[in-house]
Design a protein around this motif. Structure first.
Motif, PDB file in Angstrom:
ATOM      1  N   ALA A  67      -2.588   9.443 -14.265  1.00  0.00           N
ATOM      2  CA  ALA A  67      -1.384   8.972 -13.580  1.00  0.00           C
ATOM      3  C   ALA A  67      -0.159   9.426 -14.352  1.00  0.00           C
ATOM      4  O   ALA A  67      -0.003   9.090 -15.522  1.00  0.00           O
ATOM      5  N   SER A  68       0.695  10.203 -13.702  1.00  0.00           N
ATOM      6  CA  SER A  68       1.926  10.644 -14.366  1.00  0.00           C
ATOM      7  C   SER A  68       3.053   9.636 -14.140  1.00  0.00           C
ATOM      8  O   SER A  68       4.098   9.720 -14.776  1.00  0.00           O
ATOM      9  N   SER A  69       2.826   8.694 -13.223  1.00  0.00           N
ATOM     10  CA  SER A  69       3.763   7.584 -12.984  1.00  0.00           C
ATOM     11  C   SER A  69       2.964   6.475 -12.310  1.00  0.00           C
ATOM     12  O   SER A  69       1.752   6.606 -12.105  1.00  0.00           O
ATOM     13  N   ALA A  84       0.875   4.302 -15.404  1.00  0.00           N
ATOM     14  CA  ALA A  84       1.383   5.583 -15.912  1.00  0.00           C
ATOM     15  C   ALA A  84       0.752   5.931 -17.252  1.00  0.00           C
ATOM     16  O   ALA A  84       0.625   5.077 -18.138  1.00  0.00           O
ATOM     17  N   GLY A  85       0.322   7.176 -17.391  1.00  0.00           N
ATOM     18  CA  GLY A  85      -0.276   7.659 -18.625  1.00  0.00           C
ATOM     19  C   GLY A  85      -1.764   7.402 -18.755  1.00  0.00           C
ATOM     20  O   GLY A  85      -2.390   7.899 -19.681  1.00  0.00           O
ATOM     21  N   SER A  86      -2.328   6.667 -17.830  1.00  0.00           N
ATOM     22  CA  SER A  86      -3.753   6.338 -17.911  1.00  0.00           C
ATOM     23  C   SER A  86      -4.629   7.412 -17.284  1.00  0.00           C
ATOM     24  O   SER A  86      -4.278   8.012 -16.275  1.00  0.00           O
ATOM     25  N   THR A 116       3.075   5.782  -9.312  1.00  0.00           N
ATOM     26  CA  THR A 116       2.825   6.184  -7.923  1.00  0.00           C
ATOM     27  C   THR A 116       2.250   7.595  -7.777  1.00  0.00           C
ATOM     28  O   THR A 116       2.028   8.058  -6.666  1.00  0.00           O
ATOM     29  N   THR A 117       2.012   8.296  -8.887  1.00  0.00           N
ATOM     30  CA  THR A 117       1.550   9.678  -8.802  1.00  0.00           C
ATOM     31  C   THR A 117       0.288   9.896  -9.629  1.00  0.00           C
ATOM     32  O   THR A 117       0.297   9.733 -10.851  1.00  0.00           O
ATOM     33  N   LEU A 118      -0.779  10.287  -8.947  1.00  0.00           N
ATOM     34  CA  LEU A 118      -2.028  10.654  -9.606  1.00  0.00           C
ATOM     35  C   LEU A 118      -2.124  12.174  -9.618  1.00  0.00           C
ATOM     36  O   LEU A 118      -1.995  12.822  -8.581  1.00  0.00           O
ATOM     37  N   GLU A 119      -2.327  12.726 -10.804  1.00  0.00           N
ATOM     38  CA  GLU A 119      -2.558  14.167 -10.942  1.00  0.00           C
ATOM     39  C   GLU A 119      -4.071  14.355 -10.859  1.00  0.00           C
ATOM     40  O   GLU A 119      -4.787  14.184 -11.834  1.00  0.00           O
ATOM     41  N   PHE A 120      -4.549  14.671  -9.644  1.00  0.00           N
ATOM     42  CA  PHE A 120      -5.978  14.785  -9.370  1.00  0.00           C
ATOM     43  C   PHE A 120      -6.511  16.107  -9.908  1.00  0.00           C
ATOM     44  O   PHE A 120      -6.085  17.187  -9.497  1.00  0.00           O
ATOM     45  N   ASP A 121      -7.415  16.022 -10.859  1.00  0.00           N
ATOM     46  CA  ASP A 121      -8.007  17.188 -11.495  1.00  0.00           C
ATOM     47  C   ASP A 121      -9.418  16.800 -11.937  1.00  0.00           C
ATOM     48  O   ASP A 121      -9.670  16.559 -13.119  1.00  0.00           O
ATOM     49  N   PRO A 122     -10.343  16.671 -10.968  1.00  0.00           N
ATOM     50  CA  PRO A 122     -11.672  16.157 -11.307  1.00  0.00           C
ATOM     51  C   PRO A 122     -12.427  17.055 -12.264  1.00  0.00           C
ATOM     52  O   PRO A 122     -12.525  18.263 -12.065  1.00  0.00           O
ATOM     53  N   SER A 123     -12.915  16.451 -13.313  1.00  0.00           N
ATOM     54  CA  SER A 123     -13.675  17.177 -14.317  1.00  0.00           C
ATOM     55  C   SER A 123     -14.998  17.658 -13.735  1.00  0.00           C
ATOM     56  O   SER A 123     -15.620  16.963 -12.931  1.00  0.00           O
ATOM     57  N   VAL A 124     -15.418  18.834 -14.136  1.00  0.00           N
ATOM     58  CA  VAL A 124     -16.753  19.295 -13.756  1.00  0.00           C
ATOM     59  C   VAL A 124     -17.774  18.799 -14.774  1.00  0.00           C
ATOM     60  O   VAL A 124     -18.974  18.892 -14.555  1.00  0.00           O
ATOM     61  N   SER A 125     -17.283  18.256 -15.886  1.00  0.00           N
ATOM     62  CA  SER A 125     -18.151  17.686 -16.915  1.00  0.00           C
ATOM     63  C   SER A 125     -18.356  16.209 -16.633  1.00  0.00           C
ATOM     64  O   SER A 125     -17.458  15.528 -16.166  1.00  0.00           O
ATOM     65  N   TRP A 126     -19.525  15.725 -16.954  1.00  0.00           N
ATOM     66  CA  TRP A 126     -19.839  14.317 -16.756  1.00  0.00           C
ATOM     67  C   TRP A 126     -20.948  13.910 -17.729  1.00  0.00           C
ATOM     68  O   TRP A 126     -21.595  14.758 -18.323  1.00  0.00           O
TER      69      TRP A 126
END
Length: 128
Positions: free
Chosen positions: A109-111, A79-81, A113-123
Motif C-alpha cells: 500500500a503506497s497510501s 500505508a507502507g504495509s 487508498t492505493t495498492l501497488e499490485f505486484d504479485p510475487s511468483v515466489s511463495w
C-alpha cells in the motif's frame, strides 16, 4: 534485463472470464478451466497459480477487467504495509501462521487508498 515493466507502464489490465461472482478487489487465480476464481491461502493449488485482481464487479462466466500489475484504488489500506493473499479472494497485512497455508506477498500500500499490485511468483508454506 529487468523483470518489471518499464517505468512508463503504470497499470497492466487484462480482460478475462470470471469463474464465479467477483467484486472489485478480489484476488483471483487461474484455474484449469481457463477462468479466474477467488484465491485462498489454504490451498496450495490456488495460492501458487497465476494471480489477477478483479478491477470491478464481474458475474460468473462473464468477461471483465482484471489488473495483472499496477495501481488499484480502494479504501482501508495501511500505508507502507505489505499485503498477502488471504482467504476467499481477500488480502491481508498478516502473513499466514496456519500450518501449510501459502505465504505469498501480492503488493504494497503506497497510501490508505492505493495498492501497488505486484504479485510475487515466489511463495512458501507456513511450517510451525
Amino acid at each position: 534485463m529487468p523483470l518489471y515493466p518499464p517505468a512508463s507502464v503504470s497499470t497492466i489490465k487484462v480482460n478475462a472470464t470470471a469463474g464465479e461472482n467477483l467484486v472489485a478487489g478480489n484476488l483471483c487465480y487461474l484455474k484449469s478451466d481457463g477462468k479466474y476464481w477467488k484465491a485462498s491461502v489454504s490451498s496450495s493449488s490456488t495460492g501458487t497459480a497465476k494471480l489477477l485482481l478483479a478491477n470491478a464487479t464481474i458475474s460468473a462466466d462473464a468477461v471483465g477487467e482484471f489488473i495483472a500489475y499496477g495501481t488499484f484504488t480502494t479504501s482501508g489500506l495501511t500505508a507502507g504495509s505489505v499485503y498477502f493473499m488471504s482467504t476467499g479472494g481477500g488480502i491481508s497485512t498478516a502473513s499466514p501462521t496456519t500450518q501449510d497455508y501459502v505465504i505469498r506477498p501480492i503488493g504494497t500500500a503506497s497510501s490508505t487508498t492505493t495498492l501497488e499490485f505486484d504479485p510475487s511468483v515466489s511463495w512458501a508454506t507456513y511450517k510451525a
